[in-house]
Design a protein around this motif. Structure first.
Motif, mmCIF file in Angstrom:
data_model
loop_
_atom_site.group_PDB
_atom_site.id
_atom_site.type_symbol
_atom_site.label_atom_id
_atom_site.label_comp_id
_atom_site.label_asym_id
_atom_site.label_seq_id
_atom_site.Cartn_x
_atom_site.Cartn_y
_atom_site.Cartn_z
ATOM 1 N N LEU A 97 -18.887 3.520 62.649
ATOM 2 C CA LEU A 97 -17.620 3.563 61.920
ATOM 3 C C LEU A 97 -16.661 2.474 62.400
ATOM 4 N N ARG A 98 -16.569 2.271 63.704
ATOM 5 C CA ARG A 98 -15.591 1.300 64.227
ATOM 6 C C ARG A 98 -15.864 -0.101 63.689
ATOM 7 N N ARG A 99 -17.122 -0.511 63.685
ATOM 8 C CA ARG A 99 -17.478 -1.838 63.182
ATOM 9 C C ARG A 99 -17.286 -1.908 61.661
ATOM 10 N N TYR A 100 -17.552 -0.807 60.986
ATOM 11 C CA TYR A 100 -17.348 -0.743 59.539
ATOM 12 C C TYR A 100 -15.876 -0.951 59.203
ATOM 13 N N VAL A 101 -14.997 -0.280 59.917
ATOM 14 C CA VAL A 101 -13.561 -0.385 59.649
ATOM 15 C C VAL A 101 -13.074 -1.812 59.877
ATOM 16 N N LEU A 102 -13.472 -2.421 60.984
ATOM 17 C CA LEU A 102 -13.000 -3.772 61.297
ATOM 18 C C LEU A 102 -13.514 -4.790 60.280
ATOM 19 N N ALA A 103 -14.795 -4.717 59.939
ATOM 20 C CA ALA A 103 -15.355 -5.668 58.963
ATOM 21 C C ALA A 103 -14.723 -5.465 57.589
ATOM 22 N N THR A 104 -14.469 -4.220 57.230
ATOM 23 C CA THR A 104 -13.833 -3.940 55.946
ATOM 24 C C THR A 104 -12.422 -4.506 55.897
ATOM 25 N N MET A 105 -11.645 -4.255 56.915
ATOM 26 C CA MET A 105 -10.269 -4.743 56.953
ATOM 27 C C MET A 105 -10.220 -6.265 56.867
ATOM 28 N N LEU A 106 -11.024 -6.929 57.694
ATOM 29 C CA LEU A 106 -11.016 -8.393 57.689
ATOM 30 C C LEU A 106 -11.539 -8.943 56.364
ATOM 31 N N GLY A 107 -12.538 -8.289 55.804
ATOM 32 C CA GLY A 107 -13.167 -8.807 54.603
ATOM 33 C C GLY A 107 -12.319 -8.702 53.353
ATOM 34 N N ILE A 108 -11.426 -7.726 53.303
ATOM 35 C CA ILE A 108 -10.635 -7.556 52.081
ATOM 36 C C ILE A 108 -9.267 -8.235 52.154
ATOM 37 N N VAL A 109 -8.906 -8.755 53.307
ATOM 38 C CA VAL A 109 -7.600 -9.409 53.432
ATOM 39 C C VAL A 109 -7.466 -10.629 52.515
ATOM 40 N N PRO A 110 -8.449 -11.555 52.463
ATOM 41 C CA PRO A 110 -8.252 -12.728 51.587
ATOM 42 C C PRO A 110 -8.008 -12.367 50.130
ATOM 43 N N ALA A 111 -8.834 -11.486 49.563
ATOM 44 C CA ALA A 111 -8.637 -11.092 48.167
ATOM 45 C C ALA A 111 -7.314 -10.350 47.988
ATOM 46 N N SER A 112 -6.919 -9.577 48.988
ATOM 47 C CA SER A 112 -5.643 -8.866 48.914
ATOM 48 C C SER A 112 -4.478 -9.847 48.816
ATOM 49 N N ILE A 113 -4.556 -10.932 49.563
ATOM 50 C CA ILE A 113 -3.491 -11.942 49.517
ATOM 51 C C ILE A 113 -3.444 -12.596 48.131
ATOM 52 N N VAL A 114 -4.626 -12.894 47.571
ATOM 53 C CA VAL A 114 -4.682 -13.524 46.243
ATOM 54 C C VAL A 114 -4.046 -12.613 45.202
ATOM 55 N N TYR A 115 -4.469 -11.342 45.172
ATOM 56 C CA TYR A 115 -3.963 -10.423 44.152
ATOM 57 C C TYR A 115 -2.497 -10.076 44.380
ATOM 58 N N ALA A 116 -2.087 -9.969 45.646
ATOM 59 C CA ALA A 116 -0.672 -9.685 45.915
ATOM 60 C C ALA A 116 0.205 -10.853 45.500
ATOM 61 N N SER A 117 -0.298 -12.075 45.649
ATOM 62 C CA SER A 117 0.473 -13.243 45.212
ATOM 63 C C SER A 117 0.617 -13.259 43.693
ATOM 64 N N VAL A 118 -0.438 -12.800 42.996
ATOM 65 C CA VAL A 118 -0.326 -12.637 41.543
ATOM 66 C C VAL A 118 0.760 -11.611 41.225
ATOM 67 N N GLY A 119 0.774 -10.515 41.969
ATOM 68 C CA GLY A 119 1.763 -9.468 41.745
ATOM 69 C C GLY A 119 3.178 -9.909 42.049
ATOM 70 N N ALA A 120 3.326 -10.829 43.018
ATOM 71 C CA ALA A 120 4.669 -11.287 43.378
ATOM 72 C C ALA A 120 5.350 -11.985 42.202
ATOM 73 N N GLY A 121 4.554 -12.581 41.314
ATOM 74 C CA GLY A 121 5.125 -13.209 40.126
ATOM 75 C C GLY A 121 4.997 -12.349 38.886
ATOM 76 N N LEU A 122 4.720 -11.072 39.094
ATOM 77 C CA LEU A 122 4.447 -10.177 37.980
ATOM 78 C C LEU A 122 5.685 -9.908 37.117
ATOM 79 N N GLY A 123 6.861 -9.929 37.745
ATOM 80 C CA GLY A 123 8.083 -9.638 36.996
ATOM 81 C C GLY A 123 8.261 -10.592 35.827
ATOM 82 N N ALA A 124 8.076 -11.894 36.089
ATOM 83 C CA ALA A 124 8.248 -12.891 35.031
ATOM 84 C C ALA A 124 7.171 -12.740 33.959
ATOM 85 N N VAL A 125 5.948 -12.411 34.385
ATOM 86 C CA VAL A 125 4.844 -12.237 33.438
ATOM 87 C C VAL A 125 5.128 -11.065 32.508
ATOM 88 N N LEU A 126 5.559 -9.945 33.071
ATOM 89 C CA LEU A 126 5.851 -8.762 32.257
ATOM 90 C C LEU A 126 7.054 -8.992 31.351
#
Length: 235
Positions: A164-193
């Motif tokens: 479990l410990r290795r699973y948690v660490l690999a999961t956290m590190l692995g999803i950070v890049p995509a999270s930054i990409v999608y969150a940056s899309v969301g940061a400009g979401l107000g103008a899009v909506l």
């Protein structure tokens, strides 16, 4: 079916029941960018007034989406970027997605690992042996490449006996890049909506974003390559 088997299957049954209820009642309509557009003023005001509580509520809601494998989890990270900004939204999203994936991992391991071992036999032993030596690198690779279903990547390491410990660490590190990409899309979401448009969640497959992710995924597999080279007999 005896009581022991029923107890073992209960966590998975709860997660599947939650997904079934969600789909049966059509609740996905309440988790859309259209709904966000209608209530964005109320949401942003509430977040501004209750920052910590809003963050905790977002993490809990997102974690539940992932745990129940709800088909709307993909909108959560952009919403996090919209409500909390790129970096805070990405951080909260990564934490929430990791917590939700832990629930799926533990449920799958508790319910199916014994059955899987009994049925797979020698084949599983070979898979486990190959996976166990570089489980962190393999999982990090699967998390970084945005083509593998998130729910499936939650389950496979559980069946192959990853700690479990290795699973948690690999999961956290692995999803950070995509999270930054999608969150940056969301940061400009107000103008899009405001323009009455929908955000482009396919942005992660554009080459200027996909190539760096694939590069990181390739780096994640370098320990596997080195390990195999060391195990080769010298001539």
């Amino acid at each position: 079916m005896n009581k022991s088997t029923l107890r073992r299957l209960l966590p998975v049954a709860i997660l599947l029941a939650g997904l079934a209820v969600f789909l049966l009642f059509g609740l996905e309509h309440y988790f859309s960018f259209g709904m966000l557009a209608r209530h964005k003023a109320t949401l942003t005001a509430w977040v501004a007034a209750h920052g910590v509580l809003a963050g905790l509520t977002f993490v809990l809601a997102y974690a539940l989406m992932v745990a129940f494998s709800l088909p709307v989890a993909v909108v959560a990270t952009p919403v996090g970027g919209f409500l909390f900004g790129t970096w805070t939204g990405a951080g909260l999203s990564a934490i929430a997605a990791t917590l939700g994936s832990i629930a799926v991992f533990l449920a799958a391991r508790y319910a199916f690992r014994g059955l899987f071992r009994a049925r797979a036999g020698a084949m599983l032993a070979r898979l486990e042996d190959g996976f166990r030596h570089n489980d962190f690198s393999y999982l990090l690779f699967l998390r970084l490449v945005p083509i593998f279903p998130f729910w499936l990547v939650n389950i496979v390491p559980a069946l192959l006996g990853m700690p479990l410990r290795r699973y948690v660490l690999a999961t956290m590190l692995g999803i950070v890049p995509a999270s930054i990409v999608y969150a940056s899309v969301g940061a400009g979401l107000g103008a899009v909506l405001k323009r009455g448009e929908q955000p482009d969640l396919g942005i992660i497959f554009e080459w200027h974003i996909l190539l760096p992710l694939l590069g990181l995924a390739a780096l994640a597999l370098l320990p596997v390559l080195f390990s195999r080279l060391r195990r080769q007999p010298s001539s």
